[in-house]
Scaffold this motif. Structure first.
Motif, short mmCIF file in Angstrom:
data_model
loop_
_atom_site.label_atom_id
_atom_site.label_comp_id
_atom_site.label_asym_id
_atom_site.label_seq_id
_atom_site.Cartn_x
_atom_site.Cartn_y
_atom_site.Cartn_z
N ALA A 94 54.74 -29.48 14.99
CA ALA A 94 55.02 -31.09 15.43
C ALA A 94 53.66 -31.93 15.57
O ALA A 94 53.76 -33.13 15.46
CB ALA A 94 55.90 -30.98 16.57
N LYS A 95 52.83 -31.29 16.56
CA LYS A 95 51.67 -32.21 17.04
C LYS A 95 50.85 -32.90 15.82
O LYS A 95 50.74 -33.91 15.67
CB LYS A 95 50.99 -31.44 18.00
N GLU A 96 50.53 -31.90 15.03
CA GLU A 96 49.64 -32.37 13.75
C GLU A 96 50.50 -33.24 12.95
O GLU A 96 49.97 -34.23 12.28
CB GLU A 96 49.23 -31.19 13.01
N PHE A 97 51.83 -32.79 12.79
CA PHE A 97 52.59 -33.63 11.72
C PHE A 97 52.87 -35.10 12.37
O PHE A 97 52.77 -35.95 11.43
CB PHE A 97 54.15 -32.96 11.77
N GLY A 115 51.69 -40.92 12.11
CA GLY A 115 51.12 -42.07 12.99
C GLY A 115 50.03 -42.59 11.90
O GLY A 115 49.90 -43.96 11.85
N LYS A 116 49.11 -41.79 11.77
CA LYS A 116 47.91 -42.32 10.70
C LYS A 116 48.45 -43.20 9.62
O LYS A 116 47.80 -44.12 9.13
CB LYS A 116 47.18 -41.16 10.51
N PHE A 117 49.30 -42.38 9.01
CA PHE A 117 50.06 -42.81 7.66
C PHE A 117 50.36 -44.35 8.05
O PHE A 117 50.13 -45.29 7.30
CB PHE A 117 50.86 -42.02 6.96
N ILE A 118 51.36 -44.44 9.10
CA ILE A 118 52.17 -45.54 9.20
C ILE A 118 51.06 -46.70 9.69
O ILE A 118 51.02 -47.81 9.16
CB ILE A 118 53.13 -45.48 10.36
N SER A 150 44.82 -50.20 8.74
CA SER A 150 43.60 -49.63 9.28
C SER A 150 43.13 -48.85 8.07
O SER A 150 43.53 -48.40 6.96
CB SER A 150 44.13 -48.70 10.21
N ASP A 151 41.79 -48.86 8.18
CA ASP A 151 41.04 -47.78 7.10
C ASP A 151 40.95 -46.36 7.58
O ASP A 151 40.20 -45.56 6.80
CB ASP A 151 39.70 -48.57 6.92
N GLU A 152 41.81 -46.07 8.44
CA GLU A 152 41.43 -44.72 8.89
C GLU A 152 42.45 -43.82 8.38
O GLU A 152 42.77 -42.77 9.01
CB GLU A 152 41.65 -44.62 10.40
N ALA A 153 43.03 -43.76 7.18
CA ALA A 153 43.88 -42.92 6.63
C ALA A 153 43.38 -41.76 6.09
O ALA A 153 42.29 -41.37 6.03
CB ALA A 153 44.57 -43.55 5.42
#
Length: 140
Positions: free
Chosen positions: A119-122, A127-130, A137-140
């Motif tokens: 769950a934590k990693e997922f 969140g990064k994807f969204i 954002s450029d942090e994907a």
């Protein structure tokens, strides 16, 4: 390798009815462990693109990925894929519902469990994807 270098998304080597095919991962809704193997579920348009015909009941043949699920996940996780459970890899692009324990995907008639251990990693990857997709954002 050359095909993959020319694409922004990884290409997956797969087997389909005893022939090798190379599937662009953007067409993958999810990948699952299945009968000591790994099988990909594609968007309907992809079957047409790759010339995959449905049988008389409208069912498409299995698209088997050559690599094990864990190796496939390592290849895909930086491209908008998450692993909510040891048996599945999902493409966040097709996620339409998500709670702390369950998620749903477009065009798939079932829900997927989110394991406590994953769950934590997922949720961090989600969140990064969204953020990358909808906030720019450029942090994907």
């Amino acid at each position: 390798d050359k095909v993959e270098a020319c694409s922004s998304m990884p290409v997956l080597a797969a087997n389909l009815q005893k022939r090798a095919v190379y599937i662009n991962s953007k067409y993958v809704i999810y990948i699952e462990k299945y009968k000591k193997s790994t099988r990909a579920h594609l968007v309907p348009m992809a079957y047409e693109i790759y010339g995959i015909k449905a049988d008389e009941h409208g069912k498409y043949p299995d698209v088997r990925i050559s690599d094990p699920l864990e190796k496939t996940y390592e290849k895909l996780k930086q491209y908008g894929f998450g692993c909510p459970h040891d048996s599945y890899i999902i493409n966040f692009e097709y996620m339409n519902t998500c709670t702390a324990k369950i998620l749903g995907l477009e065009g798939v008639g079932s829900e997927f469990p989110i394991a406590r251990s994953k769950a934590k990693e997922f949720h961090a990857l989600r969140g990064k994807f969204i953020q990358a997709k909808y906030v720019g954002s450029d942090e994907a």
